[in-house]
Design a protein around this motif. Structure first.
Motif, PDB file in Angstrom:
ATOM      1  N   LEU A   1      47.699  79.449 167.894  1.00  0.00           N
ATOM      2  CA  LEU A   1      48.765  80.445 167.905  1.00  0.00           C
ATOM      3  C   LEU A   1      50.106  79.872 167.449  1.00  0.00           C
ATOM      4  O   LEU A   1      50.884  80.539 166.752  1.00  0.00           O
ATOM      5  N   LEU A   2      50.383  78.624 167.835  1.00  0.00           N
ATOM      6  CA  LEU A   2      51.695  78.050 167.544  1.00  0.00           C
ATOM      7  C   LEU A   2      51.762  77.328 166.203  1.00  0.00           C
ATOM      8  O   LEU A   2      52.797  77.372 165.520  1.00  0.00           O
ATOM      9  N   MET A   3      50.670  76.662 165.819  1.00  0.00           N
ATOM     10  CA  MET A   3      50.711  75.815 164.631  1.00  0.00           C
ATOM     11  C   MET A   3      49.988  76.416 163.423  1.00  0.00           C
ATOM     12  O   MET A   3      50.373  76.176 162.280  1.00  0.00           O
ATOM     13  N   ARG A   4      48.911  77.159 163.649  1.00  0.00           N
ATOM     14  CA  ARG A   4      48.127  77.709 162.542  1.00  0.00           C
ATOM     15  C   ARG A   4      47.835  79.198 162.761  1.00  0.00           C
ATOM     16  O   ARG A   4      46.682  79.620 162.805  1.00  0.00           O
ATOM     17  N   PRO A   5      48.848  80.013 162.901  1.00  0.00           N
ATOM     18  CA  PRO A   5      48.601  81.441 163.167  1.00  0.00           C
ATOM     19  C   PRO A   5      47.913  82.166 162.015  1.00  0.00           C
ATOM     20  O   PRO A   5      47.326  83.230 162.216  1.00  0.00           O
ATOM     21  N   ASN A   6      47.988  81.608 160.812  1.00  0.00           N
ATOM     22  CA  ASN A   6      47.394  82.277 159.655  1.00  0.00           C
ATOM     23  C   ASN A   6      45.944  81.866 159.400  1.00  0.00           C
ATOM     24  O   ASN A   6      45.309  82.379 158.472  1.00  0.00           O
ATOM     25  N   MET A   7      45.425  80.942 160.197  1.00  0.00           N
ATOM     26  CA  MET A   7      44.044  80.492 159.993  1.00  0.00           C
ATOM     27  C   MET A   7      43.069  81.627 160.327  1.00  0.00           C
ATOM     28  O   MET A   7      43.344  82.461 161.189  1.00  0.00           O
ATOM     29  N   ASP A   8      41.955  81.650 159.620  1.00  0.00           N
ATOM     30  CA  ASP A   8      40.967  82.718 159.790  1.00  0.00           C
ATOM     31  C   ASP A   8      40.533  82.843 161.257  1.00  0.00           C
ATOM     32  O   ASP A   8      40.128  81.854 161.881  1.00  0.00           O
ATOM     33  N   ARG A   9      40.611  84.067 161.784  1.00  0.00           N
ATOM     34  CA  ARG A   9      40.303  84.291 163.197  1.00  0.00           C
ATOM     35  C   ARG A   9      38.836  84.025 163.514  1.00  0.00           C
ATOM     36  O   ARG A   9      38.512  83.446 164.559  1.00  0.00           O
ATOM     37  N   ASN A  10      37.948  84.443 162.646  1.00  0.00           N
ATOM     38  CA  ASN A  10      36.516  84.237 162.899  1.00  0.00           C
ATOM     39  C   ASN A  10      36.174  82.753 162.975  1.00  0.00           C
ATOM     40  O   ASN A  10      35.370  82.321 163.808  1.00  0.00           O
TER      41      ASN A  10
ATOM     42  N   PRO B   1      43.427  77.120 171.632  1.00  0.00           N
ATOM     43  CA  PRO B   1      44.063  78.421 171.365  1.00  0.00           C
ATOM     44  C   PRO B   1      45.581  78.316 171.197  1.00  0.00           C
ATOM     45  O   PRO B   1      46.173  79.024 170.368  1.00  0.00           O
ATOM     46  N   LEU B   2      46.217  77.425 171.994  1.00  0.00           N
ATOM     47  CA  LEU B   2      47.666  77.253 171.860  1.00  0.00           C
ATOM     48  C   LEU B   2      48.023  76.671 170.496  1.00  0.00           C
ATOM     49  O   LEU B   2      48.988  77.099 169.844  1.00  0.00           O
ATOM     50  N   TRP B   3      47.242  75.676 170.085  1.00  0.00           N
ATOM     51  CA  TRP B   3      47.478  75.066 168.759  1.00  0.00           C
ATOM     52  C   TRP B   3      47.324  76.108 167.658  1.00  0.00           C
ATOM     53  O   TRP B   3      48.101  76.146 166.706  1.00  0.00           O
TER      54      TRP B   3
ATOM     55  N   MET C   1      38.195  80.377 163.892  1.00  0.00           N
ATOM     56  CA  MET C   1      38.735  79.868 165.153  1.00  0.00           C
ATOM     57  C   MET C   1      37.819  80.217 166.330  1.00  0.00           C
ATOM     58  O   MET C   1      37.588  79.398 167.216  1.00  0.00           O
ATOM     59  N   LEU C   2      37.293  81.436 166.332  1.00  0.00           N
ATOM     60  CA  LEU C   2      36.400  81.844 167.418  1.00  0.00           C
ATOM     61  C   LEU C   2      35.107  81.036 167.408  1.00  0.00           C
ATOM     62  O   LEU C   2      34.571  80.673 168.461  1.00  0.00           O
ATOM     63  N   VAL C   3      34.604  80.744 166.205  1.00  0.00           N
ATOM     64  CA  VAL C   3      33.391  79.928 166.099  1.00  0.00           C
ATOM     65  C   VAL C   3      33.643  78.530 166.650  1.00  0.00           C
ATOM     66  O   VAL C   3      32.831  77.972 167.408  1.00  0.00           O
ATOM     67  N   LEU C   4      34.782  77.939 166.286  1.00  0.00           N
ATOM     68  CA  LEU C   4      35.113  76.597 166.769  1.00  0.00           C
ATOM     69  C   LEU C   4      35.299  76.584 168.287  1.00  0.00           C
ATOM     70  O   LEU C   4      34.833  75.665 168.979  1.00  0.00           O
ATOM     71  N   LEU C   5      35.964  77.617 168.816  1.00  0.00           N
ATOM     72  CA  LEU C   5      36.181  77.684 170.263  1.00  0.00           C
ATOM     73  C   LEU C   5      34.856  77.867 171.007  1.00  0.00           C
ATOM     74  O   LEU C   5      34.617  77.232 172.045  1.00  0.00           O
ATOM     75  N   THR C   6      33.988  78.707 170.461  1.00  0.00           N
ATOM     76  CA  THR C   6      32.667  78.915 171.076  1.00  0.00           C
ATOM     77  C   THR C   6      31.856  77.626 171.065  1.00  0.00           C
ATOM     78  O   THR C   6      31.155  77.298 172.030  1.00  0.00           O
TER      79      THR C   6
ATOM     80  N   SER D   1      32.025  61.898 182.197  1.00  0.00           N
ATOM     81  CA  SER D   1      33.303  62.308 182.784  1.00  0.00           C
ATOM     82  C   SER D   1      34.390  62.399 181.722  1.00  0.00           C
ATOM     83  O   SER D   1      35.180  63.358 181.696  1.00  0.00           O
ATOM     84  N   LEU D   2      34.439  61.399 180.829  1.00  0.00           N
ATOM     85  CA  LEU D   2      35.443  61.410 179.764  1.00  0.00           C
ATOM     86  C   LEU D   2      35.213  62.569 178.794  1.00  0.00           C
ATOM     87  O   LEU D   2      36.160  63.245 178.371  1.00  0.00           O
ATOM     88  N   LEU D   3      33.938  62.789 178.443  1.00  0.00           N
ATOM     89  CA  LEU D   3      33.625  63.912 177.560  1.00  0.00           C
ATOM     90  C   LEU D   3      33.993  65.243 178.200  1.00  0.00           C
ATOM     91  O   LEU D   3      34.535  66.142 177.545  1.00  0.00           O
ATOM     92  N   ASN D   4      33.685  65.356 179.478  1.00  0.00           N
ATOM     93  CA  ASN D   4      33.997  66.586 180.206  1.00  0.00           C
ATOM     94  C   ASN D   4      35.501  66.855 180.184  1.00  0.00           C
ATOM     95  O   ASN D   4      35.955  67.971 179.903  1.00  0.00           O
ATOM     96  N   LEU D   5      36.289  65.810 180.463  1.00  0.00           N
ATOM     97  CA  LEU D   5      37.743  65.953 180.468  1.00  0.00           C
ATOM     98  C   LEU D   5      38.271  66.278 179.072  1.00  0.00           C
ATOM     99  O   LEU D   5      39.131  67.161 178.904  1.00  0.00           O
ATOM    100  N   ALA D   6      37.748  65.581 178.065  1.00  0.00           N
ATOM    101  CA  ALA D   6      38.217  65.798 176.696  1.00  0.00           C
ATOM    102  C   ALA D   6      37.899  67.212 176.212  1.00  0.00           C
ATOM    103  O   ALA D   6      38.736  67.876 175.579  1.00  0.00           O
ATOM    104  N   LEU D   7      36.694  67.681 176.511  1.00  0.00           N
ATOM    105  CA  LEU D   7      36.304  69.017 176.062  1.00  0.00           C
ATOM    106  C   LEU D   7      37.095  70.108 176.775  1.00  0.00           C
ATOM    107  O   LEU D   7      37.494  71.103 176.154  1.00  0.00           O
ATOM    108  N   LEU D   8      37.325  69.937 178.077  1.00  0.00           N
ATOM    109  CA  LEU D   8      38.135  70.918 178.802  1.00  0.00           C
ATOM    110  C   LEU D   8      39.554  70.968 178.245  1.00  0.00           C
ATOM    111  O   LEU D   8      40.140  72.051 178.080  1.00  0.00           O
ATOM    112  N   THR D   9      40.098  69.792 177.954  1.00  0.00           N
ATOM    113  CA  THR D   9      41.446  69.743 177.374  1.00  0.00           C
ATOM    114  C   THR D   9      41.472  70.455 176.026  1.00  0.00           C
ATOM    115  O   THR D   9      42.394  71.232 175.723  1.00  0.00           O
TER     116      THR D   9
END
Length: 260
Positions: free
Chosen positions: A52-61, A48-50, A63-68, A34-42
């Motif tokens: 766009l707001l904090m690291r907009p210059n970070m490599d897009r690919n 993505p917000l972090w 970021m997509l790999v990390l999000l996936t 349950s805790l893992l589920n909540l943490a991962l959803l958060t």
């Protein structure tokens, strides 16, 4: 102490298990999931917000790999969590699809006749008698003390309408079957569309120990699935017309059933 079932509902309803003891290991495992589920959803929604707001210059690919990776990890944890939950027992089809609600209360010690209603109706229609044979046999066996269960295929209303039993603009209702066949409401079972009544007839015979079927169908396709039911020649009674009488094979009526 285990009680012997009295009704069909008792026999087909899974026993209610006693409340399981509290297990620390299972509780901890569920808590971690349950805790893992909540943490991962958060993380999935916040990442993505972090970016766009904090690291907009970070490599897009990257970021997509990390999000996936986060989404894949969440799916794995979610499925593991669901797998640990107990699956509730399914209700037997005889009870689940009983729209009239009478099957559950059938006593196992009552002698019962299980009709393949559509089959016997077609027999009557092919002999120019339509609903008469089924209605007469039902009445005769009922007066002899048998409990009646009559299964119909879902297309029974269409078939009756096609044969002129009622107008095409009439709304289908159980009262039609009661009137046409002389059946009672708690004797009629119309199976769901897409399935044949055959399986319901055989399941009923399997679970009601003092019963036989009235049908001209020999159910050969089901012989391997229901070997104990389809044993010998007493489990089914075929319908024949002889010398102006309706007769059941392997059964003698107390009084002759003569056609008018």
């Amino acid at each position: 102490m285990k009680c012997e079932p009295i009704t069909l509902g008792d026999k087909l309803t899974p026993p209610v298990s006693q409340k399981p003891r509290f297990k620390v290991g299972a509780w901890l495992r569920n808590a971690v999931y349950s805790l893992l589920n909540l943490a991962l959803l958060t993380a999935i929604f916040a990442f993505p917000l972090w970016w766009l707001l904090m690291r907009p210059n970070m490599d897009r690919n990257l970021m997509l790999v990390l999000l996936t990776t986060l989404i894949a990890t969440w799916l794995f944890v979610y499925r593991r969590r669901r797998a640990t939950k107990a699956t509730p027992a399914r209700t037997h089809s005889l009870l689940a699809n009983d729209c009239q609600g009478f099957m559950r209360d059938l006593r196992l010690d009552t002698k019962t006749v299980v009709f393949d209603g559509s089959n016997i109706y077609h027999f009557g229609h092919n002999n120019g008698l339509d609903a008469q044979p089924l209605g007469m046999i039902v009445h005769k066996l009922r007066t002899e003390g048998y409990r009646i269960i009559c299964f119909f295929d879902a297309n029974i209303y269409y078939t009756l309408c096609k044969h002129g039993a009622f107008r095409s603009d009439q709304q289908h209702s159980l009262a039609m079957l009661e009137d046409i066949f002389g059946l009672r409401r708690d004797e009629i079972y119309v199976v769901p569309s897409g399935v044949q009544a055959d399986k319901y007839v055989l399941d009923c015979l399997k679970h009601l120990p003092i019963s036989f079927a009235v049908t001209n169908d020999q159910f050969r396709d089901y012989a391997k699935k229901y070997p104990t039911v389809m044993k010998g020649n007493q489990w089914r009674k075929g319908v024949v017309i002889s010398k102006g009488e309706i007769k059941l094979q392997q059964h003698r009526f107390q009084n002759p059933t003569r056609l008018n």
